[in-house]
Scaffold this motif. Structure first.
Motif, mmCIF file in Angstrom:
data_model
loop_
_atom_site.group_PDB
_atom_site.id
_atom_site.type_symbol
_atom_site.label_atom_id
_atom_site.label_comp_id
_atom_site.label_asym_id
_atom_site.label_seq_id
_atom_site.Cartn_x
_atom_site.Cartn_y
_atom_site.Cartn_z
ATOM 1 N N SER A 1 0.826 -1.201 0.000
ATOM 2 C CA SER A 1 0.000 0.000 0.000
ATOM 3 C C SER A 1 0.862 1.254 0.000
ATOM 4 O O SER A 1 1.410 1.648 1.028
ATOM 5 N N ASN B 1 -6.358 -2.709 9.864
ATOM 6 C CA ASN B 1 -6.704 -2.865 8.448
ATOM 7 C C ASN B 1 -7.931 -2.037 8.054
ATOM 8 O O ASN B 1 -8.779 -2.487 7.293
ATOM 9 N N GLN C 1 -2.363 -2.783 2.803
ATOM 10 C CA GLN C 1 -2.059 -4.190 2.563
ATOM 11 C C GLN C 1 -1.058 -4.574 3.645
ATOM 12 O O GLN C 1 0.145 -4.454 3.460
ATOM 13 N N SER D 1 2.603 -6.609 3.405
ATOM 14 C CA SER D 1 3.124 -6.899 2.069
ATOM 15 C C SER D 1 4.512 -6.295 1.865
ATOM 16 O O SER D 1 5.344 -6.896 1.185
#
Length: 189
Positions: free
Chosen positions: A33, A141, A154, A157
């Motif tokens: 992100s 989140n 995300q 990630s």
């Protein structure tokens, strides 16, 4: 003369593992992100960290880190794939100049490992910066609404991309050691 058995040799397996790790790192950094990172970079009223742990890397723009990581991963992937393909197509293991070529590739592996180590440290700091500065929002989140669009993190990630980078770094170091110690010459398949 085509060397099909190179794929199952020690160096061929190392090349396949490296290519797999580079693809995994590239996919992870692509889905990371950047919206959250850019929000952290542009916002000055968010909670600042006071600890002295790796906060020197927090001043680097997230978008720059993401682009640099993608560029390094693509470049190393292409060079590794070309090396694998050339070893198979031209049967370099059976050439007279195999030792010199193998030593040259080992030096390239050390350079690749160093580049992956540096960029993976920056990507790990990117994940840490988002986790520390947006602690509650990032770890739960949540979707954040901004003036242009809504952003969904995300989670992990960027950390996954850093992990793939560190693993690829270790694999390149192992390949360099195999080539420097000439272990691939002793285990011919």
């Amino acid at each position: 003369m085509v060397d099909k058995s190179y794929i199952v040799s020690l160096l061929g397996c190392a090349n396949l593992i490296e290519l797999t790790l580079l693809i995994g790192g590239f996919i992870a950094v692509c889905i990371a992100s950047t919206g959250y990172g850019q929000l952290v970079d542009s916002s000055s009223n968010l909670s600042q960290t006071t600890s002295a742990d790796l906060t020197i890397f927090y001043d680097i723009d997230v978008y720059t880190i993401k682009q640099a990581d993608q560029a390094i991963l693509i470049m190393i992937f292409i060079l590794t794939f070309c090396s694998l393909f050339a070893h198979i197509l031209f049967a370099f293991r059976y050439r007279y100049s195999w030792h010199r070529l193998s030593t040259g590739v080992a030096f390239l592996c050390v350079i690749y490992a160093f580049a992956l180590l540096v960029v993976s440290i920056f990507v790990a700091c990117w994940e840490d910066k988002m986790r520390k500065r947006l602690a509650n929002t990032y770890s739960s989140n949540q979707i954040l609404s901004t003036s242009n669009t809504s952003i969904k993190p995300q989670i992990g990630s960027a950390a996954a991309a850093a992990t793939f980078g560190f693993a690829a770094c270790l694999t390149y170091v192992a390949e360099a050691l195999i080539r420097f110690r000439r272990l691939a010459d002793k285990i011919q398949t």
